[in-house]
Design a protein around this motif. Structure first.
Motif, short mmCIF file in Angstrom:
data_model
loop_
_atom_site.label_atom_id
_atom_site.label_comp_id
_atom_site.label_asym_id
_atom_site.label_seq_id
_atom_site.Cartn_x
_atom_site.Cartn_y
_atom_site.Cartn_z
N GLU A 123 4.06 -14.86 13.40
CA GLU A 123 3.81 -13.57 12.76
C GLU A 123 4.77 -13.33 11.60
O GLU A 123 4.36 -13.00 10.49
CB GLU A 123 3.89 -12.44 13.79
N GLY A 145 3.96 -13.69 7.54
CA GLY A 145 4.21 -12.50 6.73
C GLY A 145 5.07 -12.81 5.51
O GLY A 145 4.78 -12.36 4.40
N THR A 153 3.52 -12.65 1.70
CA THR A 153 4.14 -11.74 0.75
C THR A 153 4.69 -12.49 -0.46
O THR A 153 4.57 -12.03 -1.61
CB THR A 153 5.28 -10.96 1.43
#
Length: 453
Positions: free
Chosen positions: A108, A112, A116
Motif C-alpha cells: 500500500e 502510493g 504519487t
C-alpha cells in the motif's frame, strides 16, 4: 589505484529513498557517497532515529542531517545542504526530487509513493518486488504515458536477471530457462555430515555420496532434496522475484511452486533442460530457482542469476568447456550466469538509466500472477499479515500461475485483508473471498490486467 571520474553533470541527480532504514537502503546510501553525480536528498522511514543513526555510522555529520515534518521544511533543509530524514509522505518535497527509489517492501505504501511520484513528474526505480508483482504493469504504463521512466532496481535479482537475459538475446541465443539461486546456500561439510543454511543446520551425511549427478541426475536431486527435507528452502521472496521477471520476459513457471533442485552451478546446464533431454522441465522458456549446494571453501552463487541456452557448433562449445564454462554433458546446453546481486551497490545504474532514458527493457505485461494457495482450511474472518524477512503470509503458499481473469488474488494484496468466505485447502484465494484489500493497489492490478498479456 584507479579512481572514479569526477562530476560530469551540471547538477547532481536528486534521489528520494523510501524504506531507508534497511539493509538495502544502507547499501545504496553508502554507494551514493562515492558518486558525485547522484545525491540522496530525502530519506523516508518511520524510524527517523534509526535512519539518523545509520547516517552517522556512514560518516555523515550530524550537522548535515535534518528531520523536518512538513514539505516546506524539507525543501528548506535540502536547500541548505542537509539530508532530510522524514517519517512519511506528508513531508516529501516532490519538487526537489528527480528519481524515487521505492524500497518500503509494503504494497500500500510503496504503490502510493510510486504513483504519487509519477503524478509529480518523478522517475521511479522500483526495488519493492511486492509492489512490482501487483502494480508494476500499470505503473510502467503510467510512466510511459507521462514521458517518464519506471524501472526495476539493479542490485536485486529481477533487474539483474533481466540485464543478463538482454545480453543473452543480443548475442543470438535461444533461452531454455532462466532463474536464480535461493537466498541462502546449503553449505555441506562432508567431515561432519552437517548442512548449514544461514545458521540453521541439519545432519545429512548421505549428501557425501550425492555430490555428483551420476547416471540419473533427476534421481540424484530427488535424493538430495530428501536429505535436506528438514530445511525450509523456498521463500515467497524467490517466487515474487521470478514473477517480476515473467512480467518483462513472458517466461512462466514450469511448476507453480518452482522446482528448487539442490544443485551445484556446474550442473545447471544438465538439470534445466526438457525432460526428453534428461532434465527437469516439462516445458521450456521458464523461470525457476535452485538451492545452491557447496562445500567448505567453495565460492557462493550469492543469490545470483542464470540463463540456460542452447549451444551450437560442438567444437566451439568444447573449447568453451575447456575454459571453464558450464556446458551440459551432452554439449547441447550451456549455463551463463552472474554469481552476485550487490543490492543497493548496483542501484545507481538504474537511477542513471531512469534519468538518461537509456534502459531498453520491454514493456511489462501480466503474463503470470503471484497467487496465494491455501495450505490449510481457512475460515471466513481470517486476517492476513505480511511478516518476516522474506515477507511471508501464514496459511497460504506463494505460487506462480497464469491469470485466468481478474478473479485471482495476487499474493501481496492479501496483506491487511481478511477473508469473507471459507477457502478449502489447496484452493487459490480469490478477490471475491477478501475484504479490506488496498483499493488503489487493486485498481492498479486490474488496470495492468486490462492491458493484456
Amino acid at each position: 589505484m584507479i579512481l572514479h571520474s569526477t562530476t560530469s553533470r551540471a547538477t547532481p541527480v536528486r534521489v528520494l529513498l523510501t524504506g531507508a532504514n534497511g539493509g538495502y537502503g544502507r547499501t545504496l546510501l553508502d554507494q551514493l557517497r562515492r558518486l558525485p553525480d547522484l545525491t540522496a536528498t530525502q530519506l523516508v522511514d518511520p524510524d527517523v532515529d534509526g535512519v539518523t543513526a545509520m547516517l552517522h555510522e556512514l560518516g555523515v555529520p550530524t550537522s548535515s542531517v535534518a528531520t523536518p515534518s512538513t514539505a516546506a521544511a524539507t525543501a528548506e533543509a535540502v536547500s541548505a545542504g542537509s539530508i532530510a530524514v522524514i517519517a512519511d509522505a506528508s513531508a516529501v518535497d516532490w519538487d526537489g526530487v528527480d528519481v524515487l527509489v521505492e524500497a518500503t517492501g509494503r504494497i500500500e505504501a510503496g504503490h502510493g509513493y510510486a504513483d504519487t511520484a509519477l503524478d509529480r513528474g518523478v522517475h521511479v526505480v522500483m526495488v519493492s518486488k511486492e509492489v512490482e508483482s501487483v502494480a508494476g504493469v500499470a505503473l510502467s504504463a503510467k510512466a510511459r504515458a507521462a514521458g517518464l521512466r519506471y524501472l526495476p532496481g539493479d542490485g536485486d535479482q529481477p533487474a539483474n536477471l533481466l540485464r543478463l537475459v538482454a545480453w543473452v538475446l543480443e548475442c543470438g541465443f535461444d533461452v531454455v530457462a532462466l532463474g536464480k539461486s535461493g537466498e541462502y546456500d546449503l553449505a555441506f561439510d562432508p567431515a561432519t555430515g552437517v548442512v548449514d543454511q544461514a545458521g540453521t543446520t541439519v545432519h545429512a551425511p548421505s549428501l557425501a555420496s550425492l555430490l555428483d549427478l551420476g547416471d540419473d541426475p533427476l534421481a540424484t536431486v530427488e535424493a538430495r532434496a530428501a536429505a535436506v527435507a528438514g530445511l525450509k528452502r523456498a521463500a515467497a521472496a524467490d517466487s515474487c522475484e521470478m514473477n517480476v521477471v515473467s512480467l518483462y520476459t513472458g517466461a512462466r513457471a514450469d511448476v507453480e511452486a518452482l522446482h528448487y533442485p539442490v544443485a551445484r552451478p556446474d550442473e545447471l546446464a544438465d538439470l534445466y533442460t526438457a525432460r526428453e533431454d534428461g532434465g527437469l522441465l516439462g516445458r521450456t522458456g521458464v523461470v525457476d530457482v535452485f538451492s545452491m549446494l557447496r562445500l567448505p571453501g567453495e565460492a557462493s552463487f550469492a543469490g545470483g542469476v542464470f540463463v540456460i541456452v542452447r549451444t551450437g557448433d560442438p567444437v566451439t562449445w568444447e573449447t568453451l568447456r575447456g575454459k571453464g564454462h558450464v556446458v551440459s554433458r551432452d554439449g547441447r546446453h550451456a549455463c551463463i550466469y552472474w554469481p552476485y546481486h550487490f543490492m543497493g551497490v548496483e542501484t545507481p545504474l538504474s537511477i542513471v538509466a531512469a534519468v538518461d532514458g537509456t534502459s531498453r527493457l520491454p514493456e511489462p505485461r501480466q503474463h503470470t500472477v503471484l497467487a496465494a494457495r491455501a495450505g490449510e482450511a481457512l475460515s471466513a474472518g481470517t486476517a492476513f499479515r505480511v511478516e518476516g524477512h522474506h515477507h511471508e503470509i501464514a496459511g497460504v503458499a506463494p505460487v506462480i500461475v497464469d491469470p485466468d481473469d481478474d478473479g485471482i488474488a495476487p499474493y501481496y494484496l492479501l496483506g491487511g485483508a481478511r477473508l469473507v468466505a471459507d477457502v478449502a485447502p489447496g484452493d487459490l484465494v480469490r478477490l471475491d473471498d477478501l475484504a479490506d484489500v488496498p483499493e488503489a493497489a487493486l485498481a492498479a492490478y486490474r488496470a495492468g490486467l486490462a492491458l493484456g498479456r
